[in-house]
Design a protein around this motif. Structure first.
Motif, PDB file in Angstrom:
ATOM      1  N   GLU A  67     -10.305   1.871   8.628  1.00 14.23           N
ATOM      2  CA  GLU A  67     -10.017   1.246   9.920  1.00 14.23           C
ATOM      3  C   GLU A  67     -10.552   2.084  11.074  1.00 14.23           C
ATOM      4  O   GLU A  67     -11.175   1.574  11.995  1.00 14.23           O
ATOM      5  CB  GLU A  67      -8.493   1.191  10.077  1.00 14.23           C
ATOM      6  N   PHE A  81      -2.622   3.822   1.484  1.00 18.29           N
ATOM      7  CA  PHE A  81      -2.499   3.582   2.921  1.00 18.29           C
ATOM      8  C   PHE A  81      -3.405   4.524   3.715  1.00 18.29           C
ATOM      9  O   PHE A  81      -4.026   4.127   4.697  1.00 18.29           O
ATOM     10  CB  PHE A  81      -1.037   3.747   3.351  1.00 18.29           C
ATOM     11  N   LEU A 104      -6.959   3.246   3.621  1.00 17.06           N
ATOM     12  CA  LEU A 104      -7.062   2.057   4.465  1.00 17.06           C
ATOM     13  C   LEU A 104      -7.193   2.448   5.943  1.00 17.06           C
ATOM     14  O   LEU A 104      -8.032   1.922   6.679  1.00 17.06           O
ATOM     15  CB  LEU A 104      -5.792   1.220   4.252  1.00 17.06           C
ATOM     16  N   LYS A 105      -6.360   3.388   6.376  1.00 20.08           N
ATOM     17  CA  LYS A 105      -6.371   3.836   7.768  1.00 20.08           C
ATOM     18  C   LYS A 105      -7.676   4.542   8.122  1.00 20.08           C
ATOM     19  O   LYS A 105      -8.174   4.435   9.240  1.00 20.08           O
ATOM     20  CB  LYS A 105      -5.206   4.801   8.025  1.00 20.08           C
ATOM     21  N   TRP A 160       0.854  -1.182   0.000  1.00 20.99           N
ATOM     22  CA  TRP A 160       0.000   0.000   0.000  1.00 20.99           C
ATOM     23  C   TRP A 160       0.889   1.231   0.000  1.00 20.99           C
ATOM     24  O   TRP A 160       1.642   1.467   0.948  1.00 20.99           O
ATOM     25  CB  TRP A 160      -0.910  -0.020   1.229  1.00 20.99           C
ATOM     26  N   LEU A 161       0.806   2.011  -1.063  1.00 22.64           N
ATOM     27  CA  LEU A 161       1.610   3.228  -1.179  1.00 22.64           C
ATOM     28  C   LEU A 161       0.882   4.355  -0.421  1.00 22.64           C
ATOM     29  O   LEU A 161      -0.262   4.165   0.017  1.00 22.64           O
ATOM     30  CB  LEU A 161       1.840   3.537  -2.655  1.00 22.64           C
ATOM     31  N   PRO A 162       1.538   5.515  -0.240  1.00 31.02           N
ATOM     32  CA  PRO A 162       0.965   6.503   0.703  1.00 31.02           C
ATOM     33  C   PRO A 162      -0.512   6.836   0.483  1.00 31.02           C
ATOM     34  O   PRO A 162      -1.281   6.893   1.446  1.00 31.02           O
ATOM     35  CB  PRO A 162       1.863   7.728   0.476  1.00 31.02           C
TER      36      PRO A 162
END
Lengths: 443, 443
Positions: free
Chosen positions: A54, A47, A50-51, A42-44
């Motif tokens: 979450e 990512f 994704l966060k 997962w690139l920046p």
């Protein structure tokens, strides 16, 4: 973040191996890079999304009393032999031998581990109800991984496990989780449909998949359109178990099933013709009451208030976190690129400096950038020397909710153009109004 | 959080397999549960500490321009064959075959994967400097895993990788990371000592381990006591590369080495007798410039401003996140239990209701609890019916920085006793002062 300093390797063309639009767009927007079949870095930009997903899940799970833990990725085979699933699981389980020739596996799911935690530490009905969850990478050795992160081999999942004294209390827990899931998907910008799923040998009516409608979905569902029109779940509902039950029943009594348990007769009875929808869909969550399946085989018992020893009643509740990144894109994109729902967008606003090197444009871009940062917004500022056309395309591709254009025309009238990515609505605002307008949107 | 609702399985006695104090205390305080040899589940209390450490690291890495990504746990063997490390790595690498008989491995480190990402996406000196980091689970198949999370098999690590055009720029990046590490450890409540480490075949002077002093440490270090007395690093230093260099040199020129490169003659020359310390220590971080080792073997080149193609210069910077939880406890405990530094404590304040069931005590405990929550503090309220002695012991064991005692004596004078865990300092405050006092401590 300034693009000149941001690792954002966008591509003009999607690699040919990407069959579905979400996979194409994730590669083109530099969100992920394939590491091996069905396994991604997962690139920046990816990512960040994704966060965000979450964090939304975490927040809602905590609200209904979930406690976060973290179980390891590598599990001992022993526990799976004990539960009887070691042989059954088949080739999708990644089986491993360590240097001492012990059998390990990369967890595809965590019922065994959590049951082991329960039986080690919990003994009394007074410790219940208990809802534990974790957000952890899992592995399923798919024969043909495809659709990017939607059907990868290493994938991130939130799974919760509930422990209750009996079926009745488990039912309430199930209902709470069901409603919590509706809140989560709604916050993610999705209209999720809860469909009854085959409970398998466990039986009963406490098994639902949450799906979102998408032509690329692997599921085929039949449902009552009313489900798309219900209002989202208020937090207050969780304060009263009667409200929970009432709200749950409103949703659960509507006809909505996966094709394997579709019943045409019941469908016709329970729905009006104009409300009948048959659609492809992507599964993004699953809630399931499995009773004493694991507690019996693994001896997870507790003492009730009469001093009797009983197997604990369990349920599990999963959400595919990494899969959701792809699913949201399937659900929300156009021919120019991704359209991120506001809550999961990697940045809220993109600033496009249309004449890099021009004193006025550079100064105003920096000013807008700094002001939005100070207001607490997440901003991506395209400060590169690319031509304007390329900046437009790139910003549409990565799909931030708002774009602000800063060109030399603004010099004359002090007005800056804003574009809303989802609606393509465009309007002009003066500097101060622009800052206020965007700040209000995200507060 | 109320203890009656919190999954906190504390133990009176530590299991016999736990040899070191941190492992004993983590098991006794219900922070972790062993799943198999060297592999642990993190229970709610332990998980909170892990997340706090992660967040402190993340914050500091972002400050020096690090960009967070996430590489997968499972890596293809191909990349390691390409770099030449596949055979060399030996039995600590967990080697796996998937269902199609492809060779995979559970990443013990990520140089190969990150170099692959770099060579795929980055081509020009204009893209540099670049600092990418991730916080991910890794696996090293230790023959004898021991000391709990301090030497586990599955462990959480933050690893950064830097990319620079040449040695000079790499040196500056190295220095920045070195200073950033000092900030991180200081925020974690630790006095870390940067010691020169053996750079192996790479050579040069750019390899440091960060260690903390502890009798149970596996390293043996010789160092100048001055290093314990330097002030912590200000953020402003990073704004100017001359300041970075000056500050770095101040630290790096002090004698401090691991025993394998200790040189008695130099030691005597560079230190005064009263400043010479030889101590056991725990390694918690490592910074390392390895130049073109991977970029040459894997073809990670870039074009400089003269159009020449050159291998990129790289460094790596690791922090053992899960190991730190144990290391902090080794560093900060007494015979009653853990003493958490304020920044990593799972909760800031513990409230002990000493007479559960007493109307006054219940009401006041709830009032203090709610007021502290509203003030934004993280509070653990012991609302159970355990006897007072057991509550004292438990709260000391889990080591929250502040304890507030609420007993029937407070009824007479309106004063509540506060205890500071680290100093054992005790004092009495009225309700309002108590709230203000604790709120100020954590703002």
């Amino acid at each position: 973040m300034k693009i000149s300093q941001f690792f954002l390797p966008t591509l003009k063309e999607a690699p040919s191996e990407a069959q579905v639009i979400s996979h194409q767009l994730m590669l083109r927007s530099g969100m992920i890079k394939q590491s091996s079949a069905g396994i991604y870095s997962w690139l920046p930009l990816g990512f960040k999304v994704l966060k965000k997903i979450e964090e939304i899940i975490r927040c809602e799970q905590d609200y209904i009393g979930g406690q976060e833990i973290l179980m390891p990725t590598i599990q001992p085979a022993d526990l799976w032999i004990e539960s009887g699933r070691y042989e059954d699981y088949g080739q999708e389980m990644l089986r491993i031998k360590d240097r001492s020739n012990r059998d390990l596996l990369y967890g595809p799911t965590n019922e065994e581990l959590i049951t082991d935690i329960f039986r080690t530490h919990l003994k009394s009905y007074k410790d219940l109800p208990l809802l534990l969850y974790h957000i952890q990478w899992k592995f399923r050795d798919e024969l043909r991984p495809r659709y990017g992160v939607m059907r990868g081999r290493e994938f991130l999942m939130k799974d919760s496990y509930s422990f209750d004294l009996d079926m009745n209390q488990s039912r309430l827990t199930y209902q709470k989780n069901f409603l919590s899931y509706l809140r989560i998907f709604s916050k993610l910008g999705l209209k999720a449909v809860p469909v009854k799923a085959n409970p398998g040998p466990i039986g009963g009516d406490l098994s639902h998949e949450f799906v979102i409608l998408a032509p690329n979905g692997e599921s085929d569902i039949f449902f009552d359109k009313k489900l798309l029109e219900f209002e989202s779940i208020s937090k207050d509902i969780f304060l009263d178990k009667n409200l929970v039950e009432k709200e749950y029943n409103k949703w659960a009594k509507c006809y909505a099933v996966t094709d394997d348990i579709h019943n045409e007769k019941e469908y016709n009875k329970l729905t009006t013709p104009e409300n009948r929808v048959n659609s492809r869909a992507i599964e993004v969550g699953h809630v399931f009451y499995f009773g004493t399946k694991y507690s019996k085989s693994m001896g997870a018992n507790l003492i009730n208030n009469k001093g009797e020893q009983l197997p604990v009643h369990m349920g599990s509740y999963g959400i595919g976190v990494s899969r959701l990144v792809g699913a949201i894109i399937e659900y929300s994109h156009d021919d120019k690129g991704i359209i991120w729902p506001e809550n999961v967008a990697p940045f809220s606003v993109g600033i496009l400096n249309l004449k890099k090197g021009d004193e006025y444009c550079d100064k105003m871009s920096e000013l807008v950038y700094q002001n939005l940062l100070i207001a607490g917004l997440e901003v991506l500022y395209d400060d590169t020397s690319e031509r304007a056309g390329s900046k437009f395309a790139n910003m549409d591709l990565i799909g931030l909710p708002y774009q602000v254009f800063i060109g030399s025309k603004s010099k004359d009238n002090g007005l800056f153009e804003i574009k809303e990515r989802a609606t393509n609505k465009r309007y002009f605002l003066k500097l101060e109004s622009l800052i206020n307008h965007l700040t209000e949107k995200f507060n």
